[in-house]
Structure formats: C-alpha cells, structure tokens
Design a protein around this motif. Structure first.
Motif, short mmCIF file in Angstrom:
data_model
loop_
_atom_site.label_atom_id
_atom_site.label_comp_id
_atom_site.label_asym_id
_atom_site.label_seq_id
_atom_site.Cartn_x
_atom_site.Cartn_y
_atom_site.Cartn_z
N GLY A 181 0.82 -1.20 0.00
CA GLY A 181 0.00 0.00 0.00
C GLY A 181 0.85 1.25 0.00
N GLN A 182 0.19 2.40 -0.07
CA GLN A 182 0.89 3.67 -0.20
C GLN A 182 0.61 4.59 0.98
OE1 GLN A 182 -0.77 4.38 -4.22
NE2 GLN A 182 1.34 4.74 -4.86
N LEU A 183 1.63 5.34 1.36
CA LEU A 183 1.54 6.36 2.40
C LEU A 183 1.88 7.70 1.78
CD1 LEU A 183 1.38 7.36 5.36
CD2 LEU A 183 3.78 6.65 5.62
N VAL A 184 1.03 8.71 2.04
CA VAL A 184 1.23 10.05 1.50
C VAL A 184 1.44 11.03 2.65
CG1 VAL A 184 0.17 11.96 0.23
CG2 VAL A 184 -0.15 9.62 -0.56
N VAL A 185 2.44 11.87 2.53
CA VAL A 185 2.66 12.95 3.50
C VAL A 185 2.71 14.26 2.73
CG1 VAL A 185 3.85 11.52 5.18
CG2 VAL A 185 5.17 12.64 3.39
N ALA A 186 2.28 15.34 3.39
CA ALA A 186 2.24 16.64 2.73
C ALA A 186 2.71 17.72 3.69
CB ALA A 186 0.81 16.95 2.26
N SER A 187 3.13 18.84 3.12
CA SER A 187 3.57 19.97 3.94
C SER A 187 3.49 21.25 3.11
CB SER A 187 5.00 19.78 4.43
OG SER A 187 5.94 20.07 3.40
N TRP A 188 3.66 22.37 3.79
CA TRP A 188 3.84 23.63 3.09
C TRP A 188 5.06 23.53 2.20
CZ3 TRP A 188 0.99 28.26 3.79
CH2 TRP A 188 0.03 28.22 4.81
N GLY A 189 5.04 24.28 1.10
CA GLY A 189 6.22 24.43 0.29
C GLY A 189 7.17 25.43 0.92
N PRO A 190 8.27 25.76 0.23
CA PRO A 190 9.23 26.73 0.78
C PRO A 190 8.57 28.07 1.09
CG PRO A 190 10.12 25.63 -1.16
CD PRO A 190 8.67 25.26 -1.10
N ALA A 191 9.04 28.71 2.12
CA ALA A 191 8.43 29.98 2.56
C ALA A 191 8.41 31.01 1.44
CB ALA A 191 9.18 30.51 3.78
N GLU A 192 9.46 31.01 0.60
CA GLU A 192 9.51 32.02 -0.46
C GLU A 192 8.47 31.78 -1.54
OE1 GLU A 192 12.81 28.96 -1.32
OE2 GLU A 192 11.93 29.98 0.43
N ARG A 193 7.81 30.62 -1.55
CA ARG A 193 6.76 30.33 -2.51
C ARG A 193 5.38 30.37 -1.86
NH1 ARG A 193 8.70 28.71 -7.28
NH2 ARG A 193 6.67 27.84 -7.89
N CYS A 194 5.30 30.88 -0.63
CA CYS A 194 4.04 30.93 0.11
C CYS A 194 3.82 32.35 0.63
CB CYS A 194 4.05 29.96 1.29
SG CYS A 194 4.19 28.22 0.81
N GLU A 195 2.83 33.03 0.08
CA GLU A 195 2.54 34.38 0.56
C GLU A 195 2.08 34.38 2.01
OE1 GLU A 195 1.46 36.90 -3.44
OE2 GLU A 195 -0.19 35.96 -2.36
N SER A 196 1.51 33.26 2.46
CA SER A 196 1.07 33.18 3.86
C SER A 196 2.24 33.12 4.84
CB SER A 196 0.18 31.96 4.07
OG SER A 196 -1.03 32.09 3.37
N ALA A 197 3.46 32.95 4.35
CA ALA A 197 4.61 32.88 5.25
C ALA A 197 4.74 34.16 6.06
CB ALA A 197 5.88 32.61 4.47
N ALA A 198 4.47 35.30 5.44
CA ALA A 198 4.57 36.58 6.17
C ALA A 198 3.54 36.66 7.29
CB ALA A 198 4.38 37.74 5.20
N VAL A 199 2.39 36.04 7.06
CA VAL A 199 1.33 36.03 8.08
C VAL A 199 1.68 35.05 9.19
CG1 VAL A 199 -1.10 35.53 8.45
CG2 VAL A 199 -0.38 36.72 6.37
N LEU A 200 2.24 33.90 8.83
CA LEU A 200 2.63 32.91 9.83
C LEU A 200 3.78 33.40 10.70
CD1 LEU A 200 2.41 29.66 7.69
CD2 LEU A 200 0.78 30.49 9.38
N GLU A 201 4.46 34.45 10.25
CA GLU A 201 5.51 35.03 11.06
C GLU A 201 4.96 35.55 12.39
OE1 GLU A 201 9.37 36.44 12.08
OE2 GLU A 201 8.62 34.93 10.67
N VAL A 202 3.69 35.93 12.41
CA VAL A 202 3.05 36.35 13.67
C VAL A 202 3.11 35.22 14.68
CG1 VAL A 202 0.87 37.05 14.74
CG2 VAL A 202 1.54 37.99 12.50
N ALA A 203 2.82 34.00 14.24
CA ALA A 203 2.87 32.85 15.14
C ALA A 203 4.30 32.61 15.60
CB ALA A 203 2.31 31.61 14.44
N ARG A 204 5.26 32.71 14.70
CA ARG A 204 6.64 32.43 15.06
C ARG A 204 7.16 33.42 16.10
NH1 ARG A 204 11.55 33.71 14.82
NH2 ARG A 204 11.04 35.73 13.90
N ARG A 205 6.80 34.68 15.96
CA ARG A 205 7.31 35.71 16.87
C ARG A 205 6.90 35.47 18.31
NH1 ARG A 205 6.22 39.50 12.69
NH2 ARG A 205 4.26 40.12 13.66
N HIS A 206 5.70 34.95 18.51
CA HIS A 206 5.17 34.82 19.87
C HIS A 206 5.28 33.41 20.43
CE1 HIS A 206 3.60 38.88 19.99
NE2 HIS A 206 3.04 38.69 18.81
N ALA A 207 5.48 32.42 19.58
CA ALA A 207 5.47 31.03 20.05
C ALA A 207 6.76 30.68 20.77
CB ALA A 207 5.27 30.09 18.86
#
Length: 271
Positions: A144-170
C-alpha cells in the motif's frame, strides 16, 4: 454516499462576524479553511488513481473534507482525529472517524482505527513528524501507499509573512510549518519509516477569504497560532494577524494569498 463539490480558491461567504474564539475553531475550520487544501487532495487522488479499489485512512483528518472527496471517487474511507469538535463535524457528514490521542499525539494513540490497515494512508493536515509517519506506516498494508504533505518553501508561500506572527510569539519548541519544505525532506521521512518513496508533487493552494474577519478566523482554526496565543493571549495575536493580512486585501474587501504545498508518496514493502 456523501459528496463534496468545492474548489481550493472558493471564497467563504457563510459567516462574516468577528472571530468565534477557541470554542468555535472547529466550525471555522470546516466552514472557512479546509477547502483551501482541495487542490492538494485532488492532485494526490488523481495521481494515485484513488477509486473503488482504495481503502483510505486519513490520519489527522480534521472535519473530513479530504475523506469526502475520496469517497466521492468510490473509495472506502475512515479517519483518525484527536479533536473532539472536529470529529463531531466529521460524524455529521456521515464519516467514520476514530479518536486519536491529544492534539499532536496521534502517534501515541492507543485507540483503534476502524480497520487495522489500509491500501492508502494520508497525512495531509498534521506536521509530518518522524513519529507520526512511523505510526501511519504501520497502518499501511504491505504494497500500500503512504502520503505525506507539507507547506512548500516559505519564499513560494505568501502566507509565510502572516505565519511570522505565530513564530514571533510562540515558544522556541513550537513546530515550524516549513520544517519539511526542503528538497527531499518528505521522501526522507517516508524512507525513515521503511516506506519506499515513489511519487511527489507540487500544488498551488490559494487561500481566499470573503474578508479580513473570515481570514483571521480561518487561519486561527489551523492550530498554527495556538502556541502563540498561549504565550501572548488570544486578542493580541488576532489583532496582529489582522494587521499582517492587510497587504493581501483586494479592492472588493476579500483576502487572497498564493501558496505552494508539496506532497510525497511511498510504498510499504511487501516483505
């Protein structure tokens, strides 16, 4: 049989009030956020020819949209999800979803899954840690098959700038959503669990919202901001998140960010 007709860039227009607070996060995920990953689900299912011969287990399936899409292709589906509110929403959709351990502890769960092993196991919506991938590999049938997924590189994700809010406080130990974005990382995770990497893909998943309020609710429902809220408080994080989203406001008041997600599939050896 349940079915779903949605697109990853569909703009949510169901609710327009203020953020629902933590008690409403499960419904915010189901009504606003989960559709953003539909292009990812569809690409995987198309490439792996998911259909009537597929027995699929969604690990960390949340409220189950990915399962509904696979069921619509004829697959037999089941899920595992630690959050009780999300499981209730999945059950309301007619899905069979077992409890896991606490949030982030699926790999340590003692609860049984609906059947011992499946021809396809997917890890779409949880950080792909080595422990979780190993747990998921054990629930994949030989061959059988197993699939895993994740965000792509930060430079290819406009949401990376928004997720920086989480990184600053976490706290420093908080998971990095881009930890598995590097070349070959997902394949290496599969190989470390004894699964032979076979296929991979890159998918554009635009995050589109009716307005700023729904964008804040949707992003908070991902769980990525939970450690930041615990450290800095819910209201300050929500306010800072709203401010970080303003560059992505469009003239009609909607919010749109272009993101890339990546996935890798592997086969569990028969011997």
């Amino acid at each position: 049989m349940a079915s779903a007709q949605v697109t990853g860039s569909t703009v949510d227009r169901v609710r327009t009030g203020p953020p629902a607070g933590r008690s409403g996060r499960a419904r915010d995920w189901a009504e606003i956020q989960e559709r953003m990953l539909v292009p990812l689900y569809q690409d995987v299912y198309r490439r792996l020819d998911v259909g009537a011969a597929t027995s699929l287990l969604g690990v960390g399936c949340r409220s189950g949209l990915a399962l509904l899409l696979a069921e619509g292709r004829g697959a037999q589906v089941a899920g595992v999800e630690p959050d009780g509110g999300l499981r209730e929403l999945a059950a309301a959709r007619g899905l069979q979803v077992a409890p896991g351990g606490g949030a982030g502890a699926l790999a340590r769960s003692a609860h049984p899954v609906p059947r011992p092993a499946h021809s396809l196991v997917t890890v779409f919506e949880r950080p792909p840690t080595p422990a979780l991938i190993a747990w998921s590999a054990e629930r994949t049938l030989p061959g059988g098959q197993l699939v895993v997924a994740s965000w792509g590189p930060a430079e290819r994700c406009e949401s990376a700038a928004v997720l920086e809010v989480a990184r600053r406080h976490a706290p420093l130990a908080a998971p990095d959503p881009f930890a598995a974005a590097g070349p070959g990382v997902l394949g290496a995770l599969l190989a470390s669990a004894g699964v032979r990497p076979s296929e991979s893909g890159r998918v554009s998943c635009p995050f589109a919202y009716a307005g700023l309020d729904s964008a804040v609710r949707g992003l908070l429902s991902t769980g990525l901001f939970d450690p930041a809220e615990e450290a800095a408080g819910d209201a300050p994080v929500a306010a800072e998140l709203a401010e970080a989203l303003r560059p992505y406001l469009r003239p009609d008041g909607s919010v749109r960010m272009v993101n890339e997600f990546r996935w890798a599939a592997g086969t569990r050896p028969r011997t």
